[in-house]
Design a protein around this motif. Structure first.
Motif, PDB file in Angstrom:
ATOM      1  N   ASN A   1       0.800  -1.225   0.000  1.00 21.04           N
ATOM      2  CA  ASN A   1       0.000   0.000   0.000  1.00 21.04           C
ATOM      3  C   ASN A   1       0.832   1.275   0.000  1.00 21.04           C
ATOM      4  OD1 ASN A   1      -2.673  -1.322   0.385  1.00 21.04           O
ATOM      5  ND2 ASN A   1      -1.696  -2.005   2.271  1.00 21.04           N
ATOM      6  N   LEU A   2       2.131   1.162   0.108  1.00 22.32           N
ATOM      7  CA  LEU A   2       2.990   2.337   0.209  1.00 22.32           C
ATOM      8  C   LEU A   2       3.945   2.375  -0.986  1.00 22.32           C
ATOM      9  CD1 LEU A   2       3.828   4.795   1.918  1.00 22.32           C
ATOM     10  CD2 LEU A   2       5.525   3.327   3.031  1.00 22.32           C
ATOM     11  N   VAL A   3       3.898   3.474  -1.730  1.00 15.89           N
ATOM     12  CA  VAL A   3       4.706   3.637  -2.935  1.00 15.89           C
ATOM     13  C   VAL A   3       5.544   4.903  -2.802  1.00 15.89           C
ATOM     14  CG1 VAL A   3       4.661   4.023  -5.432  1.00 15.89           C
ATOM     15  CG2 VAL A   3       3.030   2.436  -4.384  1.00 15.89           C
ATOM     16  N   PHE A   4       6.831   4.763  -3.134  1.00 16.49           N
ATOM     17  CA  PHE A   4       7.731   5.919  -3.181  1.00 16.49           C
ATOM     18  C   PHE A   4       8.206   6.094  -4.616  1.00 16.49           C
ATOM     19  CE2 PHE A   4      12.137   7.545  -3.109  1.00 16.49           C
ATOM     20  CZ  PHE A   4      11.864   8.842  -2.643  1.00 16.49           C
ATOM     21  N   ARG A   5       8.163   7.326  -5.118  1.00 22.56           N
ATOM     22  CA  ARG A   5       8.606   7.633  -6.475  1.00 22.56           C
ATOM     23  C   ARG A   5       9.654   8.741  -6.428  1.00 22.56           C
ATOM     24  NH1 ARG A   5       4.470   5.666 -10.115  1.00 22.56           N
ATOM     25  NH2 ARG A   5       2.512   5.319  -8.992  1.00 22.56           N
ATOM     26  N   ILE A   6      10.589   8.686  -7.367  1.00 25.09           N
ATOM     27  CA  ILE A   6      11.545   9.765  -7.544  1.00 25.09           C
ATOM     28  C   ILE A   6      11.854   9.862  -9.029  1.00 25.09           C
ATOM     29  CG2 ILE A   6      13.573   8.304  -7.152  1.00 25.09           C
ATOM     30  CD1 ILE A   6      14.801  10.805  -5.727  1.00 25.09           C
ATOM     31  N   ALA A   7      11.998  11.100  -9.528  1.00 26.26           N
ATOM     32  CA  ALA A   7      12.187  11.306 -10.960  1.00 26.26           C
ATOM     33  C   ALA A   7      13.064  12.522 -11.195  1.00 26.26           C
ATOM     34  CB  ALA A   7      10.837  11.497 -11.655  1.00 26.26           C
ATOM     35  N   GLY A   8      13.745  12.507 -12.339  1.00 28.06           N
ATOM     36  CA  GLY A   8      14.523  13.651 -12.801  1.00 28.06           C
ATOM     37  C   GLY A   8      14.347  13.812 -14.294  1.00 28.06           C
ATOM     38  N   GLN A   9      14.430  15.049 -14.786  1.00 25.74           N
ATOM     39  CA  GLN A   9      14.141  15.281 -16.195  1.00 25.74           C
ATOM     40  C   GLN A   9      14.692  16.624 -16.645  1.00 25.74           C
ATOM     41  OE1 GLN A   9       9.842  15.279 -15.635  1.00 25.74           O
ATOM     42  NE2 GLN A   9       9.768  17.467 -16.034  1.00 25.74           N
ATOM     43  N   ARG A  10      14.781  16.771 -17.953  1.00 21.30           N
ATOM     44  CA  ARG A  10      15.080  18.051 -18.598  1.00 21.30           C
ATOM     45  C   ARG A  10      13.912  18.393 -19.502  1.00 21.30           C
ATOM     46  NH1 ARG A  10      18.616  20.067 -23.304  1.00 21.30           N
ATOM     47  NH2 ARG A  10      19.402  22.095 -22.556  1.00 21.30           N
ATOM     48  N   GLY A  11      13.523  19.668 -19.546  1.00 17.38           N
ATOM     49  CA  GLY A  11      12.387  20.080 -20.354  1.00 17.38           C
ATOM     50  C   GLY A  11      12.646  21.406 -21.036  1.00 17.38           C
ATOM     51  N   ILE A  12      11.667  21.841 -21.834  1.00 18.70           N
ATOM     52  CA  ILE A  12      11.809  23.050 -22.639  1.00 18.70           C
ATOM     53  C   ILE A  12      10.461  23.733 -22.774  1.00 18.70           C
ATOM     54  CG2 ILE A  12      11.423  21.801 -24.806  1.00 18.70           C
ATOM     55  CD1 ILE A  12      13.371  23.682 -26.171  1.00 18.70           C
ATOM     56  N   ALA A  13      10.463  25.067 -22.898  1.00 20.47           N
ATOM     57  CA  ALA A  13       9.274  25.845 -23.247  1.00 20.47           C
ATOM     58  C   ALA A  13       9.697  26.873 -24.280  1.00 20.47           C
ATOM     59  CB  ALA A  13       8.672  26.526 -22.020  1.00 20.47           C
ATOM     60  N   ARG A  14       9.073  26.834 -25.451  1.00 18.68           N
ATOM     61  CA  ARG A  14       9.463  27.732 -26.532  1.00 18.68           C
ATOM     62  C   ARG A  14       8.635  29.009 -26.513  1.00 18.68           C
ATOM     63  NH1 ARG A  14       9.905  22.492 -28.950  1.00 18.68           N
ATOM     64  NH2 ARG A  14      12.098  22.075 -29.464  1.00 18.68           N
ATOM     65  N   PRO A  15       9.206  30.118 -27.004  1.00 16.84           N
ATOM     66  CA  PRO A  15       8.455  31.378 -27.031  1.00 16.84           C
ATOM     67  C   PRO A  15       7.213  31.265 -27.910  1.00 16.84           C
ATOM     68  CG  PRO A  15      10.797  31.755 -27.433  1.00 16.84           C
ATOM     69  CD  PRO A  15      10.580  30.270 -27.501  1.00 16.84           C
ATOM     70  N   SER A  16       6.244  32.124 -27.639  1.00 25.80           N
ATOM     71  CA  SER A  16       5.020  32.118 -28.431  1.00 25.80           C
ATOM     72  C   SER A  16       5.266  32.750 -29.795  1.00 25.80           C
ATOM     73  CB  SER A  16       3.919  32.884 -27.699  1.00 25.80           C
ATOM     74  OG  SER A  16       4.211  34.271 -27.692  1.00 25.80           O
ATOM     75  N   PHE A  17       4.297  32.584 -30.669  1.00 27.59           N
ATOM     76  CA  PHE A  17       4.418  33.069 -32.043  1.00 27.59           C
ATOM     77  C   PHE A  17       4.418  34.594 -32.093  1.00 27.59           C
ATOM     78  CE2 PHE A  17       1.486  29.391 -31.704  1.00 27.59           C
ATOM     79  CZ  PHE A  17       2.454  28.424 -31.920  1.00 27.59           C
ATOM     80  N   GLY A  18       3.548  35.216 -31.303  1.00 30.58           N
ATOM     81  CA  GLY A  18       3.517  36.672 -31.287  1.00 30.58           C
ATOM     82  C   GLY A  18       4.762  37.275 -30.670  1.00 30.58           C
ATOM     83  N   GLU A  19       5.345  36.579 -29.687  1.00 30.57           N
ATOM     84  CA  GLU A  19       6.543  37.102 -29.036  1.00 30.57           C
ATOM     85  C   GLU A  19       7.757  37.049 -29.957  1.00 30.57           C
ATOM     86  OE1 GLU A  19       6.379  36.133 -24.320  1.00 30.57           O
ATOM     87  OE2 GLU A  19       6.374  34.395 -25.667  1.00 30.57           O
ATOM     88  N   ILE A  20       7.873  35.982 -30.733  1.00 33.44           N
ATOM     89  CA  ILE A  20       9.097  35.762 -31.510  1.00 33.44           C
ATOM     90  C   ILE A  20       8.980  36.307 -32.936  1.00 33.44           C
ATOM     91  CG2 ILE A  20       8.591  33.512 -32.560  1.00 33.44           C
ATOM     92  CD1 ILE A  20      11.382  32.629 -31.509  1.00 33.44           C
ATOM     93  N   ARG A  21       7.854  36.886 -33.282  1.00 29.54           N
ATOM     94  CA  ARG A  21       7.659  37.397 -34.640  1.00 29.54           C
ATOM     95  C   ARG A  21       8.700  38.473 -34.980  1.00 29.54           C
ATOM     96  NH1 ARG A  21       4.507  40.760 -31.549  1.00 29.54           N
ATOM     97  NH2 ARG A  21       4.243  42.900 -32.318  1.00 29.54           N
ATOM     98  N   VAL A  22       8.969  38.636 -36.264  1.00 35.85           N
ATOM     99  CA  VAL A  22       9.903  39.681 -36.690  1.00 35.85           C
ATOM    100  C   VAL A  22       9.179  40.991 -36.980  1.00 35.85           C
ATOM    101  CG1 VAL A  22      11.634  38.103 -37.598  1.00 35.85           C
ATOM    102  CG2 VAL A  22       9.769  38.871 -39.079  1.00 35.85           C
ATOM    103  N   GLY A  23       7.863  40.945 -37.116  1.00 35.61           N
ATOM    104  CA  GLY A  23       7.105  42.159 -37.380  1.00 35.61           C
ATOM    105  C   GLY A  23       7.317  43.195 -36.286  1.00 35.61           C
ATOM    106  N   SER A  24       7.519  44.447 -36.713  1.00 36.38           N
ATOM    107  CA  SER A  24       7.844  45.490 -35.739  1.00 36.38           C
ATOM    108  C   SER A  24       7.636  46.869 -36.360  1.00 36.38           C
ATOM    109  CB  SER A  24       9.296  45.351 -35.265  1.00 36.38           C
ATOM    110  OG  SER A  24      10.172  45.348 -36.380  1.00 36.38           O
ATOM    111  N   ALA A  25       7.525  47.855 -35.485  1.00 40.63           N
ATOM    112  CA  ALA A  25       7.472  49.258 -35.904  1.00 40.63           C
ATOM    113  C   ALA A  25       8.753  49.927 -35.434  1.00 40.63           C
ATOM    114  CB  ALA A  25       6.253  49.947 -35.307  1.00 40.63           C
TER     115      ALA A  25
END
Length: 890
Positions: free
Chosen positions: A626-650
């Protein structure tokens, strides 16, 4: 600062964790007794009551999972009062919800920014595209809960789960006819109710029809939810500071008194076909259509305090002479649509497992808000006093403006009982105008994935490939094509526009104190007249809708991701370990245009191409049965949004230094290393007591600011713009987010009958975290409450099911404002709030039940403030909601 590191809090958390572990390991292992009558042909335990059934399914899946996961299994007759998947997810541990006008929309797992959570449907990665493309956050309000069989939050990642998930991946799992009961089945509901504020209608209905003979299965269904809603809203514009000790004009620059009348709908259509010629083999095709529709009328009055002729104003109140008032009105349309189509197959034989899926998904997010603005003339602008003793609900009083004792001067005169809305005029000297506010984002995604696994005794080797090709096009919000409505501007059209002609005799429905009253404006008739004006001007060549969106607001991107992964699962006596890595090659084509101050358009392109490796390991140890122990490690990523990374500008080359506003195509992804651990004790009554902790170290944290460009991205025609000031999103330095989650669920089977029908589901999450930039340190992550509480007390027996659900989150940072050179110009926070819902069900027969959903019984008010609660920026409420109806299943 609301989010701050607290050594004492961390110490208490650690002590609690150790105490919990000691208590859990010392508790007796109590197994629930069953008999042969308790099992069906598949050997699954049958527990009376839909809440208990769903709770048991969720806990069983969590107990046997390869990673740290939380699962919400679908209630067989809909015990949760949830109209969309965001509401259903919000009840799981460490989940906070962001609402739009009271309706659940975004999910924040572990309080993290919503861009740090990725979404898949049946294991196929989905793309998130919000209004204007300024975030990758997924719109859960467009996905009705009824089409789902389960919702899973993967808090630790295995290599077969997409790496674009810093804190979690949410997998929405749809209904499978072959995994249900054989035969022909129909399930549905119909309900009707009302909204307390404004007394608008509320209605819902769903129908699911399925058939399975064990070899062939088919399901089709539809869902509909609609409500007519009034939203009370008060906002305060910017706050300015005194220029010196004798300055008597500072504080709130304007008070906005708003009310929205909405008609919102969530609709869904879904179907699936499955064929299994023999055990271990299956072919399937699934299609889903979902949409969110919002037709919104706005009545808004801006009392423009900083434009008063004379008087005083400060943070406690003000007394001002001749204050202009501007009215803003519209009937706007918001639409979000998803078209999700998947074909695939599963094969299993002699220790081999092969899974294949091909998916095409289109998302559409469009907005059209033709906004009319008209102001009081100088001669008819009233005088104003305001009282900020209750900051969230300022009281405003209007007065006549009369001549003073000195020639040409004016003073506050007698009090006015009401605001004369007819003083909002449209004249050549003070013209009304209409702004066709628009935004569109469209995405087309093609995804193919293959997973292959082979069992080799105690070891299972798994590998796979995924290819995703995504086209993203659209533009951020645009307001550049305003049209004057003055008599002079409309000359020759045969048309006229008078704001006063749309005022009705119906007063506002409001729960807020005002100090003055308003009547509704007929925005529907106004919108029809505006559409006619636009069409007439367009025929005459005096209005071009193509100019609604400037070229610099547009973006066109293509993302291609090629992924391969491999992992090994080793099962041993007392546990298992899964380890492996995911390799992703990402290629981005990014095109747009920059507009120079002289109007010249310069094409720009900023492609990206890089490869990353994402290792992960997940270990589970069955300390006891009835007793469970878990441990984990990882690497992840989050990419910028489309509006943030756009080249359009004034670009403005004439300023010194030059200035640029728009996207930042040099943005880098956010990367994280993370660890997770949990201790889970499974108890009788389909119960669990669990504690888990996590820590994420994040690099390149995204934030908004104005700072030096620092690259040659915007250079053209020999002009060096690397030292210009860019207003956009930027990468900060490192940050960390960490916390502890406590979870307890149990039916109280140890109580004597009839009290054994009671049960509890609850969780508490404590969070801390911050990040640094070159300009500031220890900045809280936007969207992160330091405390999140979800709890439900239920009773289910004798055909009666009652559940009271409580949700609370503490204050959190919403908008970060650093300013040029690191000057803090004002961070905006959202106030914490409490929601209480009650769901009641009664089974008339085994196939028919009555239900009643009572939502937002606390009549929650959603607030925002600038820096501290003495500087409110918004308060909003929608009132309580009541819905009742009938559910059936055969």
């Amino acid at each position: 600062m609301i989010l701050k590191t607290s050594a004492t809090a961390l110490l208490r958390t650690s002590i609690s964790l150790m105490a919990f572990a000691a208590a859990a390991t010392g508790m007796p292992a109590m197994a629930q007794e069953t008999t042969e009558d308790d099992k069906d042909g598949n050997g699954e335990i049958i527990v009376q009551g839909a809440i208990i059934t769903a709770q048991g399914e969720s806990i069983a899946q969590k107990r046997n999972a390869d990673n740290l996961i939380d699962i919400s299994a679908a209630d067989s007759v809909g015990r949760f009062p949830d109209q969309n998947s965001a509401a259903a997810l919000s009840r799981l541990p460490a989940v906070a919800v962001q609402r739009d006008q009271g309706q659940e929309r975004y999910i924040q797992v572990r309080g993290a920014p919503n861009r740090w959570t990725s979404v898949s449907i049946d294991g196929v990665p989905m793309i998130g595209a919000d209004e204007g493309g300024l975030t990758r956050a997924y719109r859960f309000d467009a996905v009705p809960a009824v089409i789902l069989s389960a919702l899973a939050i993967n808090k630790s990642l295995t290599p077969n789960i997409q790496a674009e998930a810093i804190v979690a991946n949410i997998d929405l799992r749809t209904f499978s006819p072959l995994e249900g009961k054989t035969g022909f089945h129909v399930q549905g509901d119909i309900g009707y109710g009302f909204m307390e504020l404004g007394e608008g209608d509320q209605r819902q209905g769903s129908l699911r029809v399925s058939y399975s003979d064990g070899t062939f299965g088919v399901v089709a269904g539809a869902s509909h939810y609609r409500r007519e809603q009034v939203t009370d809203n008060r906002e305060v514009g910017l706050y300015d500071e005194p220029s010196g000790p004798t300055d008597t004009q500072f504080g709130p620059t304007e008070i906005d008194i708003r009310q929205y009348r909405l008609v919102r709908e969530n609709n869904g259509l879904f179907a699936a076909f499955e064929y299994s010629p023999q055990e271990g083999q299956k072919l399937y095709a699934r299609t889903i259509y979902t949409e969110f529709k919002d037709d919104e009328q706005r009545d808004q009055y801006e009392i423009r305090l900083d434009r008063a002729l004379s008087g005083t104003r400060n943070l406690s109140g003000g007394d001002l002479v001749r204050v202009p008032i501007r009215g803003s009105f519209n009937l706007g349309n918001y639409r979000t649509r998803n078209f999700i189509n998947t074909i695939g197959g599963d094969y299993e034989e002699d220790g081999w497992k092969v899974n294949f899926a091909a998916n095409y998904t289109r998302t559409e997010n469009t907005t059209y808000l033709p906004l009319v603005q008209a102001s009081t003339a100088t001669a008819t602008s009233p005088s104003v006093t305001y009282d900020f003793s209750r900051p969230n609900l300022p009281i405003v009083q209007l007065f006549q403006t009369i001549p003073g004792t000195t020639a040409g001067s004016f003073v506050r005169g007698p009090a006015l009982a009401n605001f004369d809305q007819s003083t909002l005029i449209n004249a050549n000297t003070s013209p009304a105008l209409v702004i066709p506010i628009v935004q569109d984002v469209f995405t087309d995604s093609y995804t193919v994935k293959l997973d292959v696994a082979k069992e080799l005794g105690d070891v299972t080797l798994t590998g796979g490939l995924l290819y995703a090709d995504r086209d993203i096009g659209g533009f951020i919000f645009a307001t550049s094509n305003a049209v004057l409505l003055s008599p002079q501007a409309l000359a020759g059209t045969g048309l006229s526009f008078n704001p006063a002609s749309y005022i009705t005799n119906k007063p506002w429905d409001t729960g807020f104190p005002l100090g003055l009253t308003f009547n509704y404006v007929d925005n529907t008739r106004m919108r029809a007249d505006l559409d006619n004006i636009f069409a007439t001007l367009q025929r005459q060549g005096r209005f071009n809708p193509a100019n609604n969106v400037p070229a610099e607001n547009r973006f066109q991107l293509n993302e291609k991701t090629l992924t391969a992964y491999g992992m090994a699962k080793w099962v041993f006596d007392g546990g298992q370990v899964i380890a492996g890595a995911r390799v992703e090659h990402f290629r981005l084509q990014n095109q747009g245009q920059a507009r120079l101050a002289n109007g010249t358009l310069v094409p720009l392109s900023a492609p990206q191409d890089y490869t990353d490796i994402f290792p992960s390991v997940n270990a589970r140890f069955d300390v006891t049965d009835n007793l469970v122990f878990r441990i984990a490690g990882q690497r992840g990523i989050a990419r910028p949004s489309f509006g943030e990374i756009r080249v359009g500008s004034a670009i403005n080359d004439t300023n010194s230094p030059g200035t640029i506003s728009g996207g930042n195509p040099t943005l880098r992804p956010e990367y994280t290393w993370g660890v997770d651990a949990s201790l889970e004790y499974y108890i009788p009554g389909q119960g669990i007591i669990a504690v888990s902790g996590f820590h994420r170290w994040v690099d390149n944290v995204l934030f908004s600011n104005t700072q030096i460009v620092g690259s040659d991205t915007f250079n053209s025609n020999g002009v060096d713009r690397s030292r210009y000031l860019l207003t956009s999103s930027f990468n900060g330095n490192s940050g960390e987010l960490y916390g502890v989650e406590f979870n307890y669920q149990q039916q109280f089977t140890f109580l004597p009958s009839p009290l054994d029908g009671f049960g509890f589901q609850g969780n508490l999450t404590l969070l801390e975290g911050s990040f640094d930039t070159d300009q500031r340190r220890n900045i809280g992550f936007p969207g992160t409450s330091d405390t999140i509480v979800n709890a439900s007390l239920y009773y289910e027996k004798y055909g009666l099911s009652v559940r009271a659900s409580y949700q609370w989150r503490s204050d959190y940072l919403e908008t970060l404002s650093i300013g040029t050179g690191g000057t803090v110009t004002g961070d905006e926070f959202r106030g914490g709030y409490t929601n209480v819902d009650v769901a009641i069900r009664y089974d008339i027969t085994p196939n028919i039940s009555l239900f009643a959903d009572l939502n937002n019984l606390t009549d929650a008010k959603y607030t925002a403030f600038l820096g501290n609660k003495g500087r409110p920026t918004e308060v909003e409420q929608i009132g309580r909601r009541y819905l009742a109806g009938i559910r059936f299943g055969f």
